[in-house]
Design a protein around this motif. Structure first.
Motif, PDB file in Angstrom:
ATOM      1  N   ARG A 168     -20.277 -23.916  17.000  1.00 13.15           N
ATOM      2  CA  ARG A 168     -21.326 -24.195  17.989  1.00 13.15           C
ATOM      3  C   ARG A 168     -22.330 -25.218  17.467  1.00 13.15           C
ATOM      4  NH1 ARG A 168     -23.341 -18.789  20.869  1.00 13.15           N
ATOM      5  NH2 ARG A 168     -24.883 -20.303  21.549  1.00 13.15           N
ATOM      6  N   LYS A 169     -22.547 -25.194  16.133  1.00  9.15           N
ATOM      7  CA  LYS A 169     -23.516 -26.138  15.585  1.00  9.15           C
ATOM      8  C   LYS A 169     -23.026 -27.575  15.779  1.00  9.15           C
ATOM      9  CE  LYS A 169     -23.205 -24.081  11.351  1.00  9.15           C
ATOM     10  NZ  LYS A 169     -23.461 -23.859   9.922  1.00  9.15           N
ATOM     11  N   GLU A 221     -23.428 -28.652  19.333  1.00 10.76           N
ATOM     12  CA  GLU A 221     -24.825 -29.004  19.620  1.00 10.76           C
ATOM     13  C   GLU A 221     -25.121 -30.417  19.109  1.00 10.76           C
ATOM     14  OE1 GLU A 221     -26.631 -26.910  21.480  1.00 10.76           O
ATOM     15  OE2 GLU A 221     -28.255 -28.385  21.538  1.00 10.76           O
ATOM     16  N   ILE A 222     -24.511 -30.780  17.982  1.00 10.98           N
ATOM     17  CA  ILE A 222     -24.711 -32.149  17.460  1.00 10.98           C
ATOM     18  C   ILE A 222     -24.105 -33.159  18.444  1.00 10.98           C
ATOM     19  CG2 ILE A 222     -24.143 -33.757  15.582  1.00 10.98           C
ATOM     20  CD1 ILE A 222     -24.084 -31.218  13.746  1.00 10.98           C
ATOM     21  N   LEU A 261     -30.987 -27.657  18.318  1.00 10.76           N
ATOM     22  CA  LEU A 261     -30.003 -28.055  17.303  1.00 10.76           C
ATOM     23  C   LEU A 261     -30.159 -27.183  16.052  1.00 10.76           C
ATOM     24  CD1 LEU A 261     -27.835 -29.997  16.128  1.00 10.76           C
ATOM     25  CD2 LEU A 261     -29.696 -31.470  15.398  1.00 10.76           C
ATOM     26  N   LYS A 302     -27.222 -37.080  24.286  1.00 10.94           N
ATOM     27  CA  LYS A 302     -28.575 -37.210  24.843  1.00 10.94           C
ATOM     28  C   LYS A 302     -29.281 -38.458  24.294  1.00 10.94           C
ATOM     29  CE  LYS A 302     -29.425 -32.562  24.289  1.00 10.94           C
ATOM     30  NZ  LYS A 302     -30.258 -31.385  24.132  1.00 10.94           N
ATOM     31  N   HIS A 305     -23.821 -23.096   1.710  1.00 10.86           N
ATOM     32  CA  HIS A 305     -24.494 -22.869   2.995  1.00 10.86           C
ATOM     33  C   HIS A 305     -25.401 -21.627   2.936  1.00 10.86           C
ATOM     34  CE1 HIS A 305     -22.408 -26.125   4.525  1.00 10.86           C
ATOM     35  NE2 HIS A 305     -21.596 -25.575   5.414  1.00 10.86           N
ATOM     36  N   TYR A 363     -33.778 -21.510   2.589  1.00 16.71           N
ATOM     37  CA  TYR A 363     -34.981 -22.284   2.254  1.00 16.71           C
ATOM     38  C   TYR A 363     -35.168 -23.416   3.264  1.00 16.71           C
ATOM     39  CZ  TYR A 363     -32.314 -26.241   0.339  1.00 16.71           C
ATOM     40  OH  TYR A 363     -31.490 -27.322   0.202  1.00 16.71           O
ATOM     41  N   TYR A 370     -29.304 -34.370   5.256  1.00 12.50           N
ATOM     42  CA  TYR A 370     -28.039 -33.691   5.563  1.00 12.50           C
ATOM     43  C   TYR A 370     -27.674 -32.688   4.473  1.00 12.50           C
ATOM     44  CZ  TYR A 370     -27.850 -37.726   8.601  1.00 12.50           C
ATOM     45  OH  TYR A 370     -28.179 -38.676   9.523  1.00 12.50           O
ATOM     46  N   MET A 371     -28.232 -32.905   3.275  1.00 14.14           N
ATOM     47  CA  MET A 371     -27.861 -32.046   2.147  1.00 14.14           C
ATOM     48  C   MET A 371     -28.623 -30.726   2.152  1.00 14.14           C
ATOM     49  SD  MET A 371     -27.661 -34.947  -0.791  1.00 14.14           S
ATOM     50  CE  MET A 371     -26.684 -34.075  -1.999  1.00 14.14           C
ATOM     51  N   ILE A 372     -29.736 -30.691   2.872  1.00 15.89           N
ATOM     52  CA  ILE A 372     -30.573 -29.489   2.814  1.00 15.89           C
ATOM     53  C   ILE A 372     -30.346 -28.547   3.988  1.00 15.89           C
ATOM     54  CG2 ILE A 372     -32.390 -30.513   1.392  1.00 15.89           C
ATOM     55  CD1 ILE A 372     -33.968 -30.993   4.005  1.00 15.89           C
ATOM     56  N   ILE A 373     -29.470 -28.914   4.911  1.00 14.36           N
ATOM     57  CA  ILE A 373     -29.194 -28.002   6.029  1.00 14.36           C
ATOM     58  C   ILE A 373     -27.792 -27.409   5.878  1.00 14.36           C
ATOM     59  CG2 ILE A 373     -30.828 -28.914   7.727  1.00 14.36           C
ATOM     60  CD1 ILE A 373     -28.623 -30.672   8.841  1.00 14.36           C
ATOM     61  N   PRO A 374     -27.612 -26.153   6.334  1.00 16.40           N
ATOM     62  CA  PRO A 374     -26.308 -25.494   6.135  1.00 16.40           C
ATOM     63  C   PRO A 374     -25.238 -26.036   7.086  1.00 16.40           C
ATOM     64  CG  PRO A 374     -27.806 -24.027   7.276  1.00 16.40           C
ATOM     65  CD  PRO A 374     -28.590 -25.251   6.956  1.00 16.40           C
ATOM     66  N   ILE A 375     -24.705 -27.166   6.726  1.00 19.39           N
ATOM     67  CA  ILE A 375     -23.729 -27.817   7.597  1.00 19.39           C
ATOM     68  C   ILE A 375     -22.780 -28.653   6.741  1.00 19.39           C
ATOM     69  CG2 ILE A 375     -24.989 -30.000   8.062  1.00 19.39           C
ATOM     70  CD1 ILE A 375     -24.362 -29.302  11.071  1.00 19.39           C
ATOM     71  N   ASN A 376     -21.557 -28.804   7.204  1.00 21.36           N
ATOM     72  CA  ASN A 376     -20.629 -29.694   6.513  1.00 21.36           C
ATOM     73  C   ASN A 376     -21.004 -31.126   6.898  1.00 21.36           C
ATOM     74  OD1 ASN A 376     -18.184 -31.479   6.627  1.00 21.36           O
ATOM     75  ND2 ASN A 376     -17.310 -29.740   5.554  1.00 21.36           N
ATOM     76  N   ILE A 416     -26.498 -33.464  21.245  1.00 21.14           N
ATOM     77  CA  ILE A 416     -27.711 -34.200  20.847  1.00 21.14           C
ATOM     78  C   ILE A 416     -27.441 -35.714  20.888  1.00 21.14           C
ATOM     79  CG2 ILE A 416     -28.882 -34.883  18.693  1.00 21.14           C
ATOM     80  CD1 ILE A 416     -30.491 -32.703  19.599  1.00 21.14           C
ATOM     81  N   TYR A 417     -26.262 -36.114  20.390  1.00 26.15           N
ATOM     82  CA  TYR A 417     -25.992 -37.560  20.335  1.00 26.15           C
ATOM     83  C   TYR A 417     -25.632 -38.131  21.702  1.00 26.15           C
ATOM     84  CZ  TYR A 417     -27.067 -37.999  15.505  1.00 26.15           C
ATOM     85  OH  TYR A 417     -27.779 -38.030  14.328  1.00 26.15           O
ATOM     86  N   TYR A 476     -28.620 -23.098  12.064  1.00 29.95           N
ATOM     87  CA  TYR A 476     -28.928 -21.904  11.270  1.00 29.95           C
ATOM     88  C   TYR A 476     -28.352 -20.630  11.887  1.00 29.95           C
ATOM     89  CZ  TYR A 476     -31.868 -24.743   8.307  1.00 29.95           C
ATOM     90  OH  TYR A 476     -32.298 -25.692   7.411  1.00 29.95           O
ATOM     91  N   GLU A 525     -28.760 -23.703  16.361  1.00 29.49           N
ATOM     92  CA  GLU A 525     -27.308 -23.609  16.154  1.00 29.49           C
ATOM     93  C   GLU A 525     -26.939 -23.822  14.690  1.00 29.49           C
ATOM     94  OE1 GLU A 525     -25.513 -22.395  18.325  1.00 29.49           O
ATOM     95  OE2 GLU A 525     -26.725 -22.649  20.131  1.00 29.49           O
ATOM     96  N   LYS A 557     -28.597 -22.670   1.415  1.00 31.37           N
ATOM     97  CA  LYS A 557     -29.389 -23.569   2.263  1.00 31.37           C
ATOM     98  C   LYS A 557     -29.975 -22.838   3.478  1.00 31.37           C
ATOM     99  CE  LYS A 557     -26.158 -26.968   2.178  1.00 31.37           C
ATOM    100  NZ  LYS A 557     -25.594 -28.288   2.472  1.00 31.37           N
ATOM    101  N   TYR A 614     -20.786 -33.103  10.411  1.00 33.75           N
ATOM    102  CA  TYR A 614     -21.961 -33.605  11.139  1.00 33.75           C
ATOM    103  C   TYR A 614     -21.684 -35.018  11.652  1.00 33.75           C
ATOM    104  CZ  TYR A 614     -26.853 -34.672  12.178  1.00 33.75           C
ATOM    105  OH  TYR A 614     -28.026 -35.026  12.810  1.00 33.75           O
TER     106      TYR A 614
END
Lengths: 264, 328
Positions: free
Chosen positions: A2-3, A6-7, B121, A13, B93, B99, A93-99, A10-11, B126, B124, B96, A103
């Motif tokens: 789902r994340k 949503e990306i 966004l 939009k 993940h 924090y 991009y490195m600080i959010i829990p996502i590949n 967003i793009y 998180y 989703e 991340k 992304y």
């Protein structure tokens, strides 16, 4: 999953945030169409066929291949990654829990969906305005195969551009790599001229590389030509995707420690 | 419970050293020279859950490098590091998820879209359930009083408004630790005070551990019970913020503006006159004499008075000279 959806949203939009940009994109595509019609009209003046193509099959090829070429906006990915690594904003991009690759692929998909809509409308307009008797394959198996080939091709191009962007971690400056890639892709995908116009030996070499199957083969399949190459195309392109994914994984694991996040 | 722990943490950068001019550029093509810069040196640090810690130091001291290592953005050259039980640069993940980082000069928001779009966004990314998202969003929107701004394009927001939105985006998933890098940079006094108030509330009510780097003394003094001072990559002070300023912030800079040309009276204590015109006097005075100076000059009927703390760089320099380590 789902994340990533949503990306994509967003793009889409962001693509339609500006009315002026939206209208200019449509006008720009229409202008290209007018120039292409004038060019091919001049080449076919007084001739029924050029290297086996009628003007209708050539125009159909041109519409489809330019549609596919413009659909692929992944070259922006490599430049964006490169720029972000160089100015330190890749950190976001490195600080959010996502590949991170996921992304960028989702971002690319958002742009592709928007372009799909624009170019579909303009292509239909083109066919109607210039009364082109559009040559299109009727075999559903070939049609489905060509669609899969396009998806694989877009994925491969996104992988390739992501990989080239990551090379910034090692080489800092990747403009030379991008220039080589852009020229190679423009030539090998047949978006400049149909590859049937090239010597057979050169086409044979190109078939071992993925670019042949990105734009050229699906375009030819859509106009009902070289159907026999579909299976080989799917196989070769799938293999390249797998190999490139392994290369991306190794590159990221080895080079990410070199990232210094300067400027933040 | 300790949630951040480093032992002997060191980060060296290698950078290309180029001589100026065309000849320097040509030489660089033939033979490259590199230099090593130690940004963080042998740093031991522990931070307990729920603490509000200030990281202080002049530009290039190593504060941001330390934050980048704690968040996994960069890998340390050597030493050990553990944040919430993870090695940050593994970029897991699960780590991340726990924090958030807010960098005053970098944005996580999409400028063409609304804040609501970006928050969706983040919801989703998180993996927040709808109900939890709504509760969390409403809490922060009410706290920051930004209901009216949720549906306008981010690019139209003022700097202060944008910073509030950055904080909401970062806090939405209720992180255990927040790293704030200059969150009040460029903000006016009112907006800075508001942001400080919000951070204090989040730390107090939610028990969130906050690591704050700032050049502004006011931020550190108002929020952080504990301060860590870094200079040239070394930790030179680690302890109580109040004691730090009590001991090392020795002077105040007081500016007086007069309506008419005015002469300074003789002062019975140590005072340095930094600037003097008929209408303006800037005086640096030991802080214990500040009240006396004010009393002496109030009789001259100034039309404006400004009292400033010493700059952070001066304080750090003094700690460095006086050996702050012994004080830690």
């Amino acid at each position: 999953m789902r994340k990533y959806l949503e990306i994509v949203k967003i793009y889409i939009k962001t693509q339609i945030a500006w009315r002026g940009d939206f209208i200019i994109q449509i006008l720009f595509t229409l202008t290209k169409i007018v120039f292409a019609s004038l060019l091919w009209g001049t080449i076919f003046a007084g001739r029924d066929k050029v290297t086996g193509f009628t003007i209708n099959s050539m125009m159909s090829y041109y519409i489809i291949s330019s549609f596919l070429t413009q659909l692929d906006m992944s070259s922006k990915v490599s430049r964006e990654i490169s720029q972000r690594i160089r100015n330190g904003t890749f950190s976001k991009y490195m600080i959010i829990p996502i590949n991170i690759q996921g992304y960028f692929i989702a971002m690319e998909m958002g742009v592709v969906f928007f372009n799909l809509f624009i170019y579909f409308i303009t292509s239909v307009l083109w066919i109607f305005i210039f009364r082109i008797r559009f040559v299109f394959v009727s075999d559903p198996v070939v049609l489905a195969g060509a669609v899969i080939l396009i998806i694989l091709g877009l994925f491969f191009m996104a992988q390739l551009n992501y990989y080239l962007g990551l090379l910034t971690l090692k080489y800092e400056e990747i403009e030379t790599f991008l220039m080589i890639k852009d020229n190679l892709v423009a030539f090998v995908t047949g978006s400049i001229i149909p590859l049937t116009l090239l010597p057979e030996g050169i086409v044979l070499v190109m078939k071992a590389f993925p670019f042949y199957y990105v734009t050229y083969l699906p375009s030819m399949l859509f106009i009902g030509r070289i159907k026999g190459e579909l299976g080989m195309g799917l196989l070769v392109l799938s293999c390249w995707c797998v190999v490139l994914q392994a290369v991306i994984h190794a590159t990221w694991q080895n080079y990410r420690v070199k990232y210094d996040g300067v400027g933040i | 419970m300790e949630i951040i722990e480093t032992v002997g943490l060191t980060k060296n950068y290698r950078r290309f050293k180029k001589q100026a001019g065309i000849m320097g550029s040509l030489k660089g093509l033939i033979r490259r020279e590199y230099e090593e810069k130690q940004a963080v040196s042998n740093l031991d640090l522990t931070i307990r859950e729920g603490e509000f810690v200030g990281l202080i130091g002049p530009n290039g001291a190593g504060k941001t490098t330390l934050v980048k290592m704690l968040t996994g953005i960069i890998a340390p050259t050597c030493g050990t590091i553990s944040v919430l039980g993870y090695y940050p640069n593994d970029l897991e993940h699960e780590f991340k998820q726990q924090y958030a980082v807010v960098m005053g000069q970098k944005s996580q928001l999409f400028f063409e879209l609304t804040v609501e779009d970006t928050l969706r966004l983040f919801k989703e990314i998180y993996g927040l359930p709808e109900q939890e998202y709504q509760i969390s969003k409403d809490y922060f929107v009410n706290l920051f009083q930004v209901q009216e701004l949720m549906h306008v394009q981010v690019r139209t927001l003022s700097l202060g408004e944008r910073m509030k939105m950055e904080l909401i985006a970062a806090l939405l998933h209720n992180p255990k630790i927040i790293f704030l890098d200059e969150p009040t940079i460029g903000l006016d006094a009112v907006a800075s005070k508001q942001i400080r108030g919000f951070l204090a509330e989040i730390n107090e009510k939610k028990g969130t551990t906050i690591v704050l780097t700032s050049h502004y003394m006011e931020d550190i003094k108002a929020l952080c019970k504990r301060s860590i001072v870094i200079n040239h990559g070394y930790k030179i002070y680690d302890g109580d913020t109040e004691k730090l300023f009590e001991r090392f912030q020795k002077y105040k800079k007081i500016t007086f503006i007069f309506h008419e040309p005015t002469l300074l009276p003789g002062l019975a204590f140590d005072a340095r006159i930094m600037e003097q015109t008929p209408y303006k006097k800037v005086i640096v005075v030991p802080k214990e004499n500040a009240a006396e100076l004010l009393r002496a000059l109030m009789s001259l009927l100034p039309i404006d008075i400004t009292v400033e703390e010493e700059e952070i760089g001066t304080v750090v320099e003094r700690i460095y000279q006086e050996g702050g380590k012994g004080f830690a």
